[in-house]
Design an enzyme around this catalytic site. Sequence first.
Site: not given
Length: 477
Positions: A14, A128, A182, A185-186, A189
């Site tokens: 953050g 990401s 997402k 995507h992971n 990965e």
Amino acid sequence: ATADVGVTGLAVMGANLARNLARHGHTVAVHNRTYARTERLLSEHGSDGEFVPSDSVADFVASLEKPRVAIIMVKAGAGTDAVIEELAAEMEPGDIIVDAGNAHFPDTIRREKALRERGLHFVGSGVSGGEEGALNGPSIMPGGSAESYERLGPILEDISAKVDGVPCCTHVGTDGAGHFVKMVHNGIEYADMQLIAEAYDLLRHGLGASAAEIGAIFETWNSGDLESYLIEITAEVLQHTDAATGKAFVDVVLDQAEQKGTGRWTVQNGLDLGVPITGIAEATFARSLSGGVAQREAGHQTLPARASEWTVTDRDAFIEDVRKALYASKVVAYSQGFDQIAAAAAEYGWDIDRGAMARIWRGGCIIRARFLDRITEAYETRPDLPLLLADPYFTDAVGEGLPSWRRVVAGAATSGIPTPAFSSSLAYYDAVRAERLPAALVQAQRDYFGAHTYKRVDREGTFHTLWSGDRSEEQQD
Ligand code: NBP
């Protein structure tokens, strides 16, 4: 109200996202449950730009220009629900709450629905690239309404990574689509990392190369088709020496891979949707296997190998075989991941442009890679492409490497080197290209023991054979 965007949750992600926004000229409202973090951000990085700190949620919301945009970056789970509720209580219809943490997409669907009913926009956004990406430009995958993207899109595109001047951010689809993509995507990965690890293992134990030598090989691979962030960092890691022992760093790291859960979610969803994401599944299970200490201890003590030594006569040819096998297996893993996105879009009612997903993964994220351009091109040419592997570019590229891929998988089996992701990817390739599969036999077995019926290749209809009777065939419909 003075801030055009706000961030609540100022731990590493953050804080870096807030700094990134400030560096791009935004006036950023900042808030954290524990005020000390807010103070630390201001004292250490206040010079990055304009920050408006608040020590209460009410003041934080009041400091935002309307329609308000508040980005949440807290630990995913119950905390996210608590923060959403606190924000929503202070907000007005038309305001936008963005959850940029790693939420599970069903939670995002639930939260979006609840807030929509209260007139608020809720955007679940994948981010990401880790802390580095958050600060210098992540790949951003926002879901939520198209209307909210009109206000939010320019801000997020502004702070995202850019490749050839194109932002690594686009509106993915409604409600949970961003967090879903997402998640995949992971998962990809995980597969990518496992495949690289298997290539390393083959070079280490098949060829007998040292970690540093393999690091140098990866460095050369990084200037070809395999060019990617993961290959680049692998080359660096393998050439790193442990200061305490003088050994290769990789040799002093305990060989038990951990996981935070996104790979598991991806595999669970693959099972729910019936999409064979075998590359991601093998990678996830490989991590589980590595952590199965009792099983590994028992296996190591008792199981014979009966393997033969891999005799490599041509070192360069062997390295090239492994490179091609890695590339082909990688294409399979991505092809499967994109199938999962298509299946999810159909199931959950999202309109996801797969080519655009490959485009926003080209920069800022962990799987950034040169070959994503090829995936974008494939889906631009044919948006409804049923199988990425069947795109002419990939058919040729994988086809050219097939003899190498087969040699590597066969050699690994003969010499007892475990290559779950390489092997299962080749098995997937052979299965998906087969004219007939032994699934016919499975259907026959199911009909035998459970009267589950079957279809025939030569006639319409559903059939059952009276296996325990006279074995005549009955038509069911
Ligand atoms: P953490 O995941 O460690 O979360 C710490 C933050 O959550 C602190 O600001 C903490 O406030 C706040 N928080 C918690 Br814990 N419970 C809260 C509650 N009930 N109410 C309000 N605030 C609460 O931080 P991070 O590593 O910066 O990650 C943030 C998000 O980004 C996560 O969802 C993570 O999965 C995701 N993400 C992380 C990475 C990465 O590389 N780390 C990459 C991509 C995405 P406090 O200061 O008062 O304790």
